[in-house]
Scaffold this motif. Sequence first.
Motif, PDB file in Angstrom:
ATOM      1  N   GLN A 103       0.843  -1.190   0.000  1.00 28.94           N
ATOM      2  CA  GLN A 103       0.000   0.000   0.000  1.00 28.94           C
ATOM      3  C   GLN A 103       0.878   1.239   0.000  1.00 28.94           C
ATOM      4  O   GLN A 103       1.070   1.892   1.010  1.00 28.94           O
ATOM      5  CB  GLN A 103      -0.908   0.005   1.220  1.00 28.94           C
TER       6      GLN A 103
ATOM      7  N   LEU B 153     -16.543   6.120   0.540  1.00 31.66           N
ATOM      8  CA  LEU B 153     -16.348   6.733   1.857  1.00 31.66           C
ATOM      9  C   LEU B 153     -16.561   8.244   1.771  1.00 31.66           C
ATOM     10  O   LEU B 153     -15.638   9.035   1.966  1.00 31.66           O
ATOM     11  CB  LEU B 153     -14.964   6.392   2.387  1.00 31.66           C
ATOM     12  N   LYS B 222     -14.847  11.241   3.708  1.00 32.55           N
ATOM     13  CA  LYS B 222     -14.734  10.911   5.129  1.00 32.55           C
ATOM     14  C   LYS B 222     -13.260  10.744   5.487  1.00 32.55           C
ATOM     15  O   LYS B 222     -12.443  10.405   4.625  1.00 32.55           O
ATOM     16  CB  LYS B 222     -15.496   9.608   5.420  1.00 32.55           C
ATOM     17  N   GLU B 224     -11.626   8.468   6.799  1.00 34.17           N
ATOM     18  CA  GLU B 224     -11.027   7.165   6.499  1.00 34.17           C
ATOM     19  C   GLU B 224     -10.854   6.934   4.994  1.00 34.17           C
ATOM     20  O   GLU B 224     -10.287   5.938   4.569  1.00 34.17           O
ATOM     21  CB  GLU B 224     -11.834   6.029   7.131  1.00 34.17           C
ATOM     22  N   GLY B 225     -11.336   7.866   4.182  1.00 29.28           N
ATOM     23  CA  GLY B 225     -11.154   7.761   2.731  1.00 29.28           C
ATOM     24  C   GLY B 225      -9.749   8.186   2.347  1.00 29.28           C
ATOM     25  O   GLY B 225      -9.417   9.363   2.374  1.00 29.28           O
ATOM     26  N   LYS B 226      -8.889   7.227   2.011  1.00 35.61           N
ATOM     27  CA  LYS B 226      -7.481   7.529   1.744  1.00 35.61           C
ATOM     28  C   LYS B 226      -7.123   7.377   0.267  1.00 35.61           C
ATOM     29  O   LYS B 226      -6.051   7.803  -0.165  1.00 35.61           O
ATOM     30  CB  LYS B 226      -6.573   6.604   2.561  1.00 35.61           C
ATOM     31  N   TRP B 227      -7.955   6.720  -0.492  1.00 38.24           N
ATOM     32  CA  TRP B 227      -7.675   6.469  -1.897  1.00 38.24           C
ATOM     33  C   TRP B 227      -8.915   6.774  -2.716  1.00 38.24           C
ATOM     34  O   TRP B 227     -10.031   6.639  -2.230  1.00 38.24           O
ATOM     35  CB  TRP B 227      -7.283   4.995  -2.126  1.00 38.24           C
ATOM     36  N   HIS B 292     -12.125   5.198  -1.175  1.00 37.60           N
ATOM     37  CA  HIS B 292     -11.888   3.905  -0.534  1.00 37.60           C
ATOM     38  C   HIS B 292     -10.782   4.027   0.499  1.00 37.60           C
ATOM     39  O   HIS B 292     -10.044   5.020   0.514  1.00 37.60           O
ATOM     40  CB  HIS B 292     -11.501   2.897  -1.632  1.00 37.60           C
ATOM     41  N   ASP B 293     -10.675   2.996   1.358  1.00 41.25           N
ATOM     42  CA  ASP B 293      -9.646   3.069   2.407  1.00 41.25           C
ATOM     43  C   ASP B 293      -8.318   2.470   1.966  1.00 41.25           C
ATOM     44  O   ASP B 293      -7.271   2.802   2.518  1.00 41.25           O
ATOM     45  CB  ASP B 293     -10.141   2.386   3.690  1.00 41.25           C
ATOM     46  N   VAL B 294      -8.352   1.561   0.988  1.00 35.27           N
ATOM     47  CA  VAL B 294      -7.116   0.905   0.521  1.00 35.27           C
ATOM     48  C   VAL B 294      -7.096   0.933  -1.003  1.00 35.27           C
ATOM     49  O   VAL B 294      -8.128   1.127  -1.638  1.00 35.27           O
ATOM     50  CB  VAL B 294      -7.035  -0.569   0.996  1.00 35.27           C
TER      51      VAL B 294
END
Lengths: 355, 453
Positions: A103, B153, B222, B224-227, B292-294
Amino acid sequence: MFNTKQTLVAASVAILFSGSALAMSGNSDSKAGDKIDGKYAANYAEIIKKADGKYLDKAVIEAILGSDETHGRNGLVGKLDPANPYSFEVDDSIDGGNHGNAQCKIPAAFTEVHESAAKHYHDDSSFVANGFGTPIAEAALSKWNITVDGDGKGLPSADVGMTIEEGGKVYVQFCGMCHGDFGEGAKGYLALAVDQNLVTSSFTDPAPMKAVGNYWPYATTIFDYIRRTMPFWTPNASFIGDAGYLGMTGYILQSNYIKIDDEGNELDDETFFNSEMLMKMNKYMPNQGNFFCDHRPVIHNERCMTNCPDAQVGGNGKGDATDYREARKLPDGTPQYNVPQRMHEDPPGVGHSGM
Amino acid sequence: MTDNIVDKVAVQTEDSRNQGRRAFLKGSAAVAGGVMFTSAANAAGGAGFDPKKAVAPYAGKAEITDVLQDGAARKSLGFGVRKYPYGMPSPFEKEVQRRTLEWLTPDSMASITMSPIHQLNGIITPNGLHFERYHGGVPTINPDDHRLVIHGLVERPLIFTMDDLKRFPSISRIHFIECPANGALEWKGVQLNSVQWTHGMMSCVEYTGVRLSDLLKEAGIKPEGKWIIPEGADASGMSRSVPVELAMDDCFVAYAQNGEALRREQGYPIRLVVPGCEANMWVKYLRRIMVHDVPIQHREETSKYTELMPDGTAQRFSWYMEANSVITYPSPDFKMQGPGKYYIRGLAWSGRGKVANVDISIDGGKNWKEAHFTSVVLDKAWTRFEMEWEWDGSEAFLMSRVTDETGYVQPPMPQMRNLEGTNNVYHRTAMVTWRVHGWDQGKNGGMIENVQY
């Protein structure tokens, strides 16, 4: 969490390096000399800023990394070391596989990216929506949302699937004509199952075939990709459905001899292949541990203007500009694409292989 | 930085500095009040323009004495307006085409064409010559039916029509777009003798669209939304994973290219623009952005677009295109016309910002001279360079070397090959070498050849 010493270290680095410009300015308060993970100057962001953002400069990199052979700049050039401030990993994957280095994030050294993101986003407390769009329920996107991620989020429920034998029949009907009945490839389309060593650094060796078993880091990707794009002429086919796509995925995994457990068992023809089995196998993808995050540039040349060292001149490092290679020619005089298996068989424009 | 386009024609060399100064003097002399400069020029006295000396290179050349005749164009009427409601190039330009190597791919729907880089001028690629790369053919999408969804997210999943998108504040930016496989054919040595083949998997155009950060904030990412996972509406359903920090930097959703709507080949009606990053991330026919988170670990960021190293490991998520440059003239598509003066010119670009310097070597990398820029120098865009060269007719090895604003100096090919092997496929951004054959009374036909160290 699959906790090894390595992943714990990775996680701690990730925390220190993660996130916004705010988090980074916190780091830069650390007193000079502090090292992250015993390797990197903790105030790296400050160092980069002082150098006018020239984070690729030799001096900047040495200030951050030192110059020793293990972790310093000199070490980077000789060894592709994924552990440096220009690439780092975050959390380990949930399936327990060796996906910890998968990641990647924007290198923290890209301070301007963070500044810009902060300006556009993190620090924009005054933003109020324009209201030009229309709200939509997630449920209305059930047909569009076909994304399956590396953690398996988005997979069908466990009651959907079919046996490997049934999956093989679906595969032969819709895939075999282009990828071979056993994944060996056909008509110039990619092979899905080959047993080839990826290490072929000799200049003249043919490029290794990269297939599921010897290259793909995730099993989830196979399901996501074939449901999204295959069969080529009619992708995401409802007549195949999630069960059919899972069946194909299972058959491809079986063709690649992917393990299903620590004992090394493989899929039987009678195995019911569903999302649970897929996630079980996701952590046994043989090549998954061999991926590392982009940590370029590892080349840090000086801008030499006159009488440059031989290593930077033509002639394979010997300084002789007349020592060069030319394009190989086919008998008809046309240049030759350098894949040996094509050399004696397929002149350009006729047959296909590779790519 | 990326918000401030600095229209700076960088004045780099002694030559170009003088050129700039001369232009300044000329301009000033033409306006009232330029007295000081006029007198300064006069003060040079006897060192002024000497017409006899100026034309000296023509001495001894045969003079044409046949009376020039009028051509048909002068003696008849041309065609009228609206013969071509959408204008096309002159038929004499019919050889200027994007081209493909048919043997590269088994079909034309998942294939690539290259732009005729050697036949382009300036820094803008015309829409009809923009390189093509498809993974599932080109769809013809009715913009009235097209929608863009932002979900995942976010606080408020949203759907946009094309009209909705065009209501947002717009931005226009000139950026290069480069397939990371540009130059891939040259990893194992020289393959083909044309800049179109060695560097044609790229183009540079002006995009207009909506800032991606505006759209994402509209839906409310949000914490937690990293991607973000952009996805296309075409047969390939192209997807990649883009970190939210990058999405919020200078990415945008483009609906126009060089002043008109995107071409279908480039993603009509909308595409993602990820300046400086590999073109595979610039998802065309964009219809969905999932926060998305990942990362998704899509096939195009695991099986493909990852770089195999000699030790069997592979580099992934190599988003940024490194600084790169190429001499487009003289290059293997051209022939030298005998010893004398040439203006070496070409293109330089960097995915990490502006081009800072371009140097040119004619001896295979031993000695270098700085070229000057003949275009504006923009962030993550093509930059044109040029340098005067007096060719004595002997064998020469032309190379260009870019340094970008981060201080990165483009490496020679052996260095990159030693580090990355030859099975990498992607990001082959080292220097190339054009061998100018010795003139030898024209025996070699003025040949220019692609060679590799």
